[in-house]
Design a protein around this motif. Sequence first.
Motif, PDB file in Angstrom:
ATOM      1  N   GLY A   6      50.218  45.704  34.581  1.00 27.40           N
ATOM      2  CA  GLY A   6      50.174  46.153  33.209  1.00 27.40           C
ATOM      3  C   GLY A   6      51.362  45.727  32.377  1.00 27.40           C
ATOM      4  N   THR A   7      52.409  45.199  33.006  1.00 23.87           N
ATOM      5  CA  THR A   7      53.549  44.736  32.235  1.00 23.87           C
ATOM      6  C   THR A   7      53.550  43.224  32.210  1.00 23.87           C
ATOM      7  OG1 THR A   7      55.025  44.716  34.147  1.00 23.87           O
ATOM      8  CG2 THR A   7      54.939  46.749  32.852  1.00 23.87           C
ATOM      9  N   THR A 130      45.439  39.024  37.642  1.00 23.99           N
ATOM     10  CA  THR A 130      46.557  39.666  36.952  1.00 23.99           C
ATOM     11  C   THR A 130      47.656  38.668  36.640  1.00 23.99           C
ATOM     12  OG1 THR A 130      46.064  41.772  38.034  1.00 23.99           O
ATOM     13  CG2 THR A 130      48.288  41.497  37.134  1.00 23.99           C
ATOM     14  N   VAL A 131      48.030  37.866  37.623  1.00 29.79           N
ATOM     15  CA  VAL A 131      49.089  36.863  37.430  1.00 29.79           C
ATOM     16  C   VAL A 131      48.699  35.873  36.327  1.00 29.79           C
ATOM     17  CG1 VAL A 131      50.281  34.928  38.548  1.00 29.79           C
ATOM     18  CG2 VAL A 131      49.997  37.089  39.771  1.00 29.79           C
ATOM     19  N   LEU A 132      47.466  35.388  36.376  1.00 26.64           N
ATOM     20  CA  LEU A 132      47.001  34.441  35.353  1.00 26.64           C
ATOM     21  C   LEU A 132      47.016  35.077  33.966  1.00 26.64           C
ATOM     22  CD1 LEU A 132      44.055  32.874  37.346  1.00 26.64           C
ATOM     23  CD2 LEU A 132      45.890  31.542  36.262  1.00 26.64           C
ATOM     24  N   MET A 133      46.502  36.299  33.859  1.00 28.06           N
ATOM     25  CA  MET A 133      46.447  36.958  32.556  1.00 28.06           C
ATOM     26  C   MET A 133      47.841  37.313  32.043  1.00 28.06           C
ATOM     27  SD  MET A 133      43.499  36.970  31.210  1.00 28.06           S
ATOM     28  CE  MET A 133      43.837  38.167  29.919  1.00 28.06           C
ATOM     29  N   GLN A 134      48.750  37.696  32.910  1.00 33.01           N
ATOM     30  CA  GLN A 134      50.109  37.997  32.459  1.00 33.01           C
ATOM     31  C   GLN A 134      50.754  36.770  31.814  1.00 33.01           C
ATOM     32  OE1 GLN A 134      51.866  39.624  36.048  1.00 33.01           O
ATOM     33  NE2 GLN A 134      51.543  41.722  35.328  1.00 33.01           N
ATOM     34  N   ARG A 135      50.539  35.613  32.416  1.00 38.55           N
ATOM     35  CA  ARG A 135      51.105  34.394  31.827  1.00 38.55           C
ATOM     36  C   ARG A 135      50.445  34.093  30.490  1.00 38.55           C
ATOM     37  NH1 ARG A 135      52.832  29.049  34.872  1.00 38.55           N
ATOM     38  NH2 ARG A 135      53.450  27.768  33.119  1.00 38.55           N
ATOM     39  N   LEU A 136      49.139  34.240  30.420  1.00 36.54           N
ATOM     40  CA  LEU A 136      48.409  33.984  29.179  1.00 36.54           C
ATOM     41  C   LEU A 136      48.864  34.941  28.074  1.00 36.54           C
ATOM     42  CD1 LEU A 136      46.160  31.872  28.694  1.00 36.54           C
ATOM     43  CD2 LEU A 136      44.520  33.741  28.915  1.00 36.54           C
ATOM     44  N   SER A 150      38.525  39.794  24.784  1.00 31.36           N
ATOM     45  CA  SER A 150      37.703  39.183  25.821  1.00 31.36           C
ATOM     46  C   SER A 150      36.327  39.821  25.731  1.00 31.36           C
ATOM     47  CB  SER A 150      38.310  39.430  27.201  1.00 31.36           C
ATOM     48  OG  SER A 150      37.496  38.892  28.221  1.00 31.36           O
ATOM     49  N   VAL A 151      35.307  39.004  25.632  1.00 30.29           N
ATOM     50  CA  VAL A 151      33.931  39.488  25.606  1.00 30.29           C
ATOM     51  C   VAL A 151      33.380  39.295  27.013  1.00 30.29           C
ATOM     52  CG1 VAL A 151      31.640  39.223  24.593  1.00 30.29           C
ATOM     53  CG2 VAL A 151      33.693  38.868  23.176  1.00 30.29           C
ATOM     54  N   ASP A 152      32.918  40.396  27.607  1.00 25.62           N
ATOM     55  CA  ASP A 152      32.526  40.360  29.014  1.00 25.62           C
ATOM     56  C   ASP A 152      31.202  41.070  29.251  1.00 25.62           C
ATOM     57  OD1 ASP A 152      35.071  39.196  30.150  1.00 25.62           O
ATOM     58  OD2 ASP A 152      35.870  40.960  29.125  1.00 25.62           O
ATOM     59  N   ALA A 153      30.560  40.725  30.349  1.00 22.34           N
ATOM     60  CA  ALA A 153      29.349  41.432  30.767  1.00 22.34           C
ATOM     61  C   ALA A 153      29.721  42.883  31.061  1.00 22.34           C
ATOM     62  CB  ALA A 153      28.755  40.770  32.008  1.00 22.34           C
ATOM     63  N   ALA A 154      28.909  43.807  30.579  1.00 23.72           N
ATOM     64  CA  ALA A 154      29.206  45.232  30.755  1.00 23.72           C
ATOM     65  C   ALA A 154      29.312  45.618  32.228  1.00 23.72           C
ATOM     66  CB  ALA A 154      28.140  46.067  30.057  1.00 23.72           C
ATOM     67  N   GLU A 155      28.565  44.945  33.104  1.00 21.12           N
ATOM     68  CA  GLU A 155      28.600  45.297  34.529  1.00 21.12           C
ATOM     69  C   GLU A 155      29.686  44.561  35.308  1.00 21.12           C
ATOM     70  OE1 GLU A 155      25.771  41.746  34.600  1.00 21.12           O
ATOM     71  OE2 GLU A 155      26.209  43.353  33.200  1.00 21.12           O
ATOM     72  N   ASP A 161      38.390  46.582  35.264  1.00 19.74           N
ATOM     73  CA  ASP A 161      39.582  47.117  35.917  1.00 19.74           C
ATOM     74  C   ASP A 161      40.820  46.294  35.570  1.00 19.74           C
ATOM     75  OD1 ASP A 161      37.871  48.988  37.023  1.00 19.74           O
ATOM     76  OD2 ASP A 161      37.855  48.061  39.018  1.00 19.74           O
ATOM     77  N   LEU A 162      40.687  44.974  35.571  1.00 21.58           N
ATOM     78  CA  LEU A 162      41.808  44.104  35.224  1.00 21.58           C
ATOM     79  C   LEU A 162      42.250  44.345  33.787  1.00 21.58           C
ATOM     80  CD1 LEU A 162      43.768  41.738  35.690  1.00 21.58           C
ATOM     81  CD2 LEU A 162      41.877  40.188  35.099  1.00 21.58           C
ATOM     82  N   ALA A 163      41.296  44.359  32.868  1.00 20.68           N
ATOM     83  CA  ALA A 163      41.623  44.542  31.452  1.00 20.68           C
ATOM     84  C   ALA A 163      42.312  45.886  31.216  1.00 20.68           C
ATOM     85  CB  ALA A 163      40.360  44.414  30.601  1.00 20.68           C
ATOM     86  N   LEU A 164      41.790  46.935  31.800  1.00 25.43           N
ATOM     87  CA  LEU A 164      42.393  48.257  31.616  1.00 25.43           C
ATOM     88  C   LEU A 164      43.794  48.312  32.221  1.00 25.43           C
ATOM     89  CD1 LEU A 164      39.269  50.568  32.141  1.00 25.43           C
ATOM     90  CD2 LEU A 164      40.342  49.856  29.978  1.00 25.43           C
ATOM     91  N   ALA A 165      43.995  47.695  33.386  1.00 26.00           N
ATOM     92  CA  ALA A 165      45.323  47.669  34.013  1.00 26.00           C
ATOM     93  C   ALA A 165      46.334  46.918  33.155  1.00 26.00           C
ATOM     94  CB  ALA A 165      45.230  47.038  35.400  1.00 26.00           C
ATOM     95  N   LEU A 166      45.863  45.933  32.394  1.00 24.72           N
ATOM     96  CA  LEU A 166      46.748  45.152  31.532  1.00 24.72           C
ATOM     97  C   LEU A 166      46.933  45.785  30.149  1.00 24.72           C
ATOM     98  CD1 LEU A 166      45.489  41.583  32.460  1.00 24.72           C
ATOM     99  CD2 LEU A 166      47.745  42.559  32.997  1.00 24.72           C
ATOM    100  N   GLY A 167      46.271  46.913  29.901  1.00 24.03           N
ATOM    101  CA  GLY A 167      46.454  47.614  28.641  1.00 24.03           C
ATOM    102  C   GLY A 167      45.414  47.349  27.574  1.00 24.03           C
ATOM    103  N   PHE A 168      44.352  46.619  27.911  1.00 21.44           N
ATOM    104  CA  PHE A 168      43.276  46.362  26.958  1.00 21.44           C
ATOM    105  C   PHE A 168      42.482  47.650  26.741  1.00 21.44           C
ATOM    106  CE2 PHE A 168      44.118  42.080  28.308  1.00 21.44           C
ATOM    107  CZ  PHE A 168      43.558  41.209  27.382  1.00 21.44           C
ATOM    108  N   SER A 169      41.947  47.821  25.545  1.00 24.59           N
ATOM    109  CA  SER A 169      40.961  48.867  25.297  1.00 24.59           C
ATOM    110  C   SER A 169      39.588  48.251  25.536  1.00 24.59           C
ATOM    111  CB  SER A 169      41.078  49.396  23.867  1.00 24.59           C
ATOM    112  OG  SER A 169      40.759  48.381  22.942  1.00 24.59           O
TER     113      SER A 169
END
Length: 187
Positions: A6-7, A130-136, A150-155, A161-169
Amino acid sequence: MSTPAGTVPAVSTDAALTAATEHQLRDGSTVTLRPLQRSDADLERRFISELSAQSRRYRFLGQIGCPSDALITQLTTVDFVHDVAFVAVVAGEQGEREVGVARYSRSPDGSRCECAVAVSDEWQGQGLGTVLMQRLIAVARAQGIREMISVDAAENFAMRDLALALGFSRSADPQDACQVVHRLSLQ
């Protein structure tokens, strides 16, 4: 380089855009993150082709088989101003092997970007996304982008989980009930 979930570490734009960095994953394996280059077309084609049908559907929000030459050209033509992309590679018997990729594309006004991440099925669950998204995220912040979506499939629960851990709503996509929109303020 180890960062709590998340950081996102502060980083200069030049270093983040050009440096190849090694990262140890949860299982102890090491990957190298580096900028995606036009010469990576064969790596990108093989990576996409080897994803499971579900992973390809989650990444492209639809079914694709063998990626076309036009798609590969589009994905590997990155100017690192409007479009940014990083690959995670490991050494293989036949040279480098791509095991993950993350990218974003800026909106015309430069204030927002839409991102995507994909990790090889056998490398999922090790922290590579997580590592890839942190750099991005670090690069987007350094470039003054105010919001990442990020637009993603609801399922796609792994992305949730990744988005929420990184602080996305997370909210429902008003244009498609089968999709969700993840948003991260970068200010």
